[in-house]
Enzyme design. Structure first.
Site, PDB file in Angstrom:
ATOM      1  N   GLY A 106       0.557  -1.034  -0.017  1.00  0.00           N
ATOM      2  CA  GLY A 106       0.000  -0.360  -0.111  1.00  0.00           C
ATOM      3  C   GLY A 106       1.271   1.265  -0.312  1.00  0.00           C
ATOM      4  N   GLN A 140       4.205   0.584   6.887  1.00  0.00           N
ATOM      5  CA  GLN A 140       4.991  -1.011   7.466  1.00  0.00           C
ATOM      6  C   GLN A 140       5.256  -2.101   8.244  1.00  0.00           C
ATOM      7  OE1 GLN A 140       2.881  -3.530   6.326  1.00  0.00           O
ATOM      8  NE2 GLN A 140       1.398  -3.219   4.701  1.00  0.00           N
ATOM      9  N   GLY A 145       4.202  -5.806  -3.845  1.00  0.00           N
ATOM     10  CA  GLY A 145       5.702  -6.619  -3.159  1.00  0.00           C
ATOM     11  C   GLY A 145       6.061  -7.479  -2.753  1.00  0.00           C
ATOM     12  N   GLY A 202       2.702  -9.533  -2.304  1.00  0.00           N
ATOM     13  CA  GLY A 202       1.596  -9.945  -3.312  1.00  0.00           C
ATOM     14  C   GLY A 202       2.858 -11.242  -4.354  1.00  0.00           C
ATOM     15  N   ASN A 248     -10.183  -7.194 -11.442  1.00  0.00           N
ATOM     16  CA  ASN A 248     -10.610  -6.978 -10.803  1.00  0.00           C
ATOM     17  C   ASN A 248     -10.574  -7.905  -9.323  1.00  0.00           C
ATOM     18  OD1 ASN A 248     -11.384  -6.364  -7.307  1.00  0.00           O
ATOM     19  ND2 ASN A 248     -11.671  -4.178  -8.826  1.00  0.00           N
ATOM     20  N   GLN A 292      -3.702 -11.892  -1.739  1.00  0.00           N
ATOM     21  CA  GLN A 292      -2.829 -10.330  -1.385  1.00  0.00           C
ATOM     22  C   GLN A 292      -2.823  -8.847  -1.773  1.00  0.00           C
ATOM     23  OE1 GLN A 292       1.182 -11.017   0.493  1.00  0.00           O
ATOM     24  NE2 GLN A 292       0.682 -13.482   0.699  1.00  0.00           N
ATOM     25  N   TYR A 299      -6.653  -0.890  -2.321  1.00  0.00           N
ATOM     26  CA  TYR A 299      -7.476  -1.732  -2.979  1.00  0.00           C
ATOM     27  C   TYR A 299      -8.517  -0.822  -3.769  1.00  0.00           C
ATOM     28  CZ  TYR A 299     -10.934  -5.243  -2.526  1.00  0.00           C
ATOM     29  OH  TYR A 299     -12.203  -6.246  -2.659  1.00  0.00           O
ATOM     30  N   CYS A 351      16.497 -16.204   4.882  1.00  0.00           N
ATOM     31  CA  CYS A 351      16.206 -18.364   5.054  1.00  0.00           C
ATOM     32  C   CYS A 351      15.665 -18.087   6.642  1.00  0.00           C
ATOM     33  CB  CYS A 351      17.701 -18.487   5.346  1.00  0.00           C
ATOM     34  SG  CYS A 351      18.012 -20.072   5.531  1.00  0.00           S
TER      35      CYS A 351
HETATM   36  P1  NAD Z   1       1.657  -3.278  -2.736  1.00  0.00           P
HETATM   37  O1  NAD Z   1      -0.094  -2.457  -2.339  1.00  0.00           O
HETATM   38  O2  NAD Z   1       2.483  -4.159  -3.075  1.00  0.00           O
HETATM   39  O3  NAD Z   1       0.775  -4.520  -3.815  1.00  0.00           O
HETATM   40  C1  NAD Z   1      -0.733  -5.110  -4.064  1.00  0.00           C
HETATM   41  C2  NAD Z   1      -1.782  -4.996  -5.252  1.00  0.00           C
HETATM   42  O4  NAD Z   1      -2.432  -5.590  -5.380  1.00  0.00           O
HETATM   43  C3  NAD Z   1      -1.578  -3.992  -6.111  1.00  0.00           C
HETATM   44  O5  NAD Z   1      -0.432  -4.522  -7.182  1.00  0.00           O
HETATM   45  C4  NAD Z   1      -2.527  -3.323  -6.517  1.00  0.00           C
HETATM   46  O6  NAD Z   1      -2.817  -3.348  -7.446  1.00  0.00           O
HETATM   47  C5  NAD Z   1      -3.610  -4.823  -6.249  1.00  0.00           C
HETATM   48  N1  NAD Z   1      -4.660  -4.859  -6.881  1.00  0.00           N
HETATM   49  C6  NAD Z   1      -5.253  -3.928  -5.269  1.00  0.00           C
HETATM   50  N2  NAD Z   1      -7.059  -4.394  -5.436  1.00  0.00           N
HETATM   51  C7  NAD Z   1      -6.884  -4.647  -6.236  1.00  0.00           C
HETATM   52  C8  NAD Z   1      -7.599  -5.047  -6.438  1.00  0.00           C
HETATM   53  N3  NAD Z   1      -9.250  -5.145  -6.131  1.00  0.00           N
HETATM   54  N4  NAD Z   1      -7.988  -6.006  -7.528  1.00  0.00           N
HETATM   55  C9  NAD Z   1      -7.069  -6.920  -8.245  1.00  0.00           C
HETATM   56  N5  NAD Z   1      -5.923  -6.174  -7.792  1.00  0.00           N
HETATM   57  C10 NAD Z   1      -5.918  -5.468  -7.238  1.00  0.00           C
HETATM   58  O7  NAD Z   1       1.122  -4.501  -1.263  1.00  0.00           O
HETATM   59  P2  NAD Z   1       2.130  -5.611  -0.708  1.00  0.00           P
HETATM   60  O8  NAD Z   1       3.338  -5.918  -0.221  1.00  0.00           O
HETATM   61  O9  NAD Z   1       2.125  -6.769  -2.421  1.00  0.00           O
HETATM   62  O10 NAD Z   1       1.372  -6.331   0.296  1.00  0.00           O
HETATM   63  C11 NAD Z   1       0.143  -6.736   0.184  1.00  0.00           C
HETATM   64  C12 NAD Z   1      -1.069  -7.541   1.324  1.00  0.00           C
HETATM   65  O11 NAD Z   1      -0.623  -7.884   1.777  1.00  0.00           O
HETATM   66  C13 NAD Z   1      -1.216  -6.090   2.237  1.00  0.00           C
HETATM   67  O12 NAD Z   1      -2.010  -5.680   3.101  1.00  0.00           O
HETATM   68  C14 NAD Z   1      -0.065  -6.539   2.844  1.00  0.00           C
HETATM   69  O13 NAD Z   1       0.384  -5.367   4.884  1.00  0.00           O
HETATM   70  C15 NAD Z   1       0.410  -7.326   2.942  1.00  0.00           C
HETATM   71  N6  NAD Z   1       1.306  -8.179   4.152  1.00  0.00           N
HETATM   72  C16 NAD Z   1       1.286  -9.891   3.529  1.00  0.00           C
HETATM   73  C17 NAD Z   1       2.439 -10.635   4.467  1.00  0.00           C
HETATM   74  C18 NAD Z   1       2.583 -12.264   4.271  1.00  0.00           C
HETATM   75  O14 NAD Z   1       3.397 -12.410   4.874  1.00  0.00           O
HETATM   76  N7  NAD Z   1       1.509 -12.785   3.813  1.00  0.00           N
HETATM   77  C19 NAD Z   1       3.584  -9.756   5.227  1.00  0.00           C
HETATM   78  C20 NAD Z   1       3.374  -8.540   4.768  1.00  0.00           C
HETATM   79  C21 NAD Z   1       2.244  -8.136   3.943  1.00  0.00           C
END
Ligand code: NAD
Length: 547
Positions: free
Chosen positions: A47, A124, A170, A172, A236, A257, A267, A404
């Protein structure tokens, strides 16, 4: 004015010592356009997760780091450099606190108002702690999650199985590659064509399509041949998930994600193009939020429906259930979070995400460390499989790095190993050792790291603060405390730490303490919450837990 941001490399330094130089290089590396999601806006990932409040702050942070003496500490308040104090050579060089607000005011509206006034910034997790290393940073956790699902439900492999998920940002982007690493087929939905192109170039996806039908045709072909495949589907996520429900398509695994933890900035509501979304976000944020809330409800309802039909469905750490629940969908928590479901057993063992970054910029340093890790931990099949896989699949952008998952003893060993290799000249320059905030004891997040704990202590956030205090007392180069990472404002408190192996005796002493704090406290936190496995580890390792 700042030019395009890249970390310096090589042995010559522009700060007064390697400890500060390391932080300087990590900061610039996290903002490198090849690493950050939006370098121009200082947004690293997740985000609007930023590394510095604004360009002026970034310039001053850089200037102060370059002037910082070995007995000075720079204080950063939500991305803004606010003070330099005389401390000790053993003290951290940078202490940082980001996005902290008094709990009663810890909600999106109040935070956004403070941010608009220029008083705070969203950091973040690894963005504000300058420890971001691109998608690789989260790849192993994603890989471990997919492996755990494969082991539990599909006899150890995702071969011939379909995973549908979304968000090629980043974090996802680690998903499609992790599915492939486990032999499966992934359809990943993403709105932004530029993100898809970036992931195609970096090999995280294999192809791009524009319709669910096209994606399914390719997926079924690959599944029938048992061939791993990663398909990016432009669209979407909520719309595509609803289309799957309507068409009677039930993937084996479904998650998401998108950066939905931040409905306004992360979002995209159904029915809008990217340009329309950007326009509406700026001009009519209330209308945008209303549409995003409707979309997230449809999105999560579709996920629940797919779960009813037999798909394995889980929240992938972005608080999608919390957002749908807040918007009015009561059954949003029908499916579990990925940590309580799949990663907690690893936390109870003290295993967590460690990463090391070659400050030289020379990939050769990382390859030498890979060999040393493979030889030192040759009996650990999990570590060896991982290192061999990333060597083959990941190429570096920005400073070369390796992540790792290591446990208590392994982490102490790796610190000593790296420092000795720097001291002996085997590595061409010092190495920074840092980690994700998602370590178990380092993040309190009731819908993620601490969801559903045995003793109900999900919302107790003393642990990450104790972790930060311990790391600061033991001479980490940088220690940070933060709020809202992963799951958004009001939903998490977490801490980060970075240490530097510069080959000195002082670094060796610091590292041997520092690298056991995270896994040690992780074990103790879970033992305290009543986990048998963690209690066994306390005894096995001789950790002192007075009560
Ligand atoms: P980011 O902002 O880099 O990417 C989010 C992506 O989602 C963007 O490319 C955007 O275009 C896309 N998007 C948004 N709404 C959409 C929709 N309705 N349909 C399709 N695509 C859509 O975020 P990120 O760094 O990839 O992080 C994603 C999420 O995962 C965040 O909420 C983050 O806090 C969370 N997160 C998860 C982990 C984990 O280990 N699972 C770790 C850190 C963060």
């Amino acid at each position: 004015m700042l030019q395009a941001i890249h970390s310096p490399t090589g042995r010559n330094i522009s700060c007064k010592n390697w400890e500060t130089e390391a932080l300087f290089r990590l900061l610039l590396n996290s903002l490198d356009p090849r690493v950050a999601e939006n370098s121009e806006e200082l947004i690293v990932y997740g985000g609007k997760g930023k590394a510095a409040r604004n360009k002026r702050s970034l310039e001053v942070i850089i200037r102060e780091l370059q002037q910082l003496d070995e007995d000075h500490t720079l204080l950063i308040q939500s991305g803004k450099p606010v003070a330099v104090f005389r401390t000790f050579p053993f003290s951290p060089r940078v202490l940082s606190s980001t996005a902290m607000v008094v709990p009663k005011w810890a909600n999106d509206d109040y935070f956004n108002m403070l941010e608009k006034k220029g008083l705070t910034m969203y950091g973040q997790a690894t963005a504000a702690s300058w420890a971001y290393i691109g998608v690789q940073g989260v790849l192993q956790a994603t890989f471990e999650t997919m492996s755990e699902i494969a082991n539990r439900h599909f006899a150890g492999t995702l071969k011939g199985k379909l995973v549908v998920t979304s968000g090629l940002g980043g974090m996802g982007s680690a998903q499609p590659l992790s599915v492939k690493m486990n032999g499966g087929v992934c359809i990943i939905v993403e709105m932004d064509e530029a993100k898809i192109k970036k992931r195609l170039v970096n090999n995280y996806c294999d192809m791009k399509v524009h319709s669910l039908d096209q994606a399914l045709k390719l997926a079924y072909e690959a599944m029938s041949m048992g061939r791993p495949l990663a398909i990016a589907l432009q669209g979407n996520a909520a719309d595509i998930y609803c289309e799957m429900v309507d068409k009677g398509v039930t993937p084996h695994i479904v998650t998401d994600q998108t950066a939905v933890h931040d409905l306004l900035n992360g979002y995209i509501p159904s029915g809008l193009t990217l340009d329309q979304a950007s326009f509406l976000r700026n001009k009519k944020p209330e209308k945008y939020l209303e549409m995003a809330a409707e979309t997230v409800i449809a999105h999560v309802k579709a996920m629940c429906k797919l779960q009813e039909r037999g798909a394995i469905v889980f929240d992938y750490g972005n608080n999608i259930r919390g957002q749908a629940n807040k918007a009015g969908f009561e059954r949003a928590f029908t499916f579990p979070g990925f940590i309580s479901e799949y990663l907690r057993p690893l936390y109870c063992e003290g295993r967590g995400p460690c990463r090391w970054i070659a400050l030289s910029g020379d990939p050769g340093d990382i390859y030498k460390l890979d060999e040393a890790v493979l030889s030192t931990f040759r009996s650990d099949e999990r570590i060896c499989r991982w290192i061999k896989f990333v060597q083959e699949k990941i190429y570096f952008y920005g400073l070369p790095a390796r992540t790792c998952w290591l446990d208590y003893n392994e982490r102490r060993q790796i610190g000593e190993l790296i420092n000795n290799m720097v001291a002996s000249g085997e590595l061409s320059a010092p190495v920074a050792i840092t980690r994700d905030h998602s370590e178990g004891s380092t993040m309190a997040a009731p819908t993620r790291e601490t969801e559903g704990l045995l003793d109900g202590s999900d919302a107790v956030s003393d642990w990450p603060i104790l972790n930060a205090l311990m790391n600061a007392s033991n001479g980490a180069a940088m220690v940070s405390i933060q709020h809202g990472g992963g799951v958004g404002i009001g939903n998490s408190i977490h801490s980060g730490m970075t240490a530097v192996a510069d080959g000195s005796l002082a670094a060796l002493k610091k590292l041997s303490n520092l690298l056991t704090i995270d896994p040690g406290l992780n074990i103790i936190r879970h033992a305290d919450a009543g986990y048998l496995k963690a209690n066994q580890k306390v005894h096995e390792l001789g950790l002192k837990k007075p009560l």
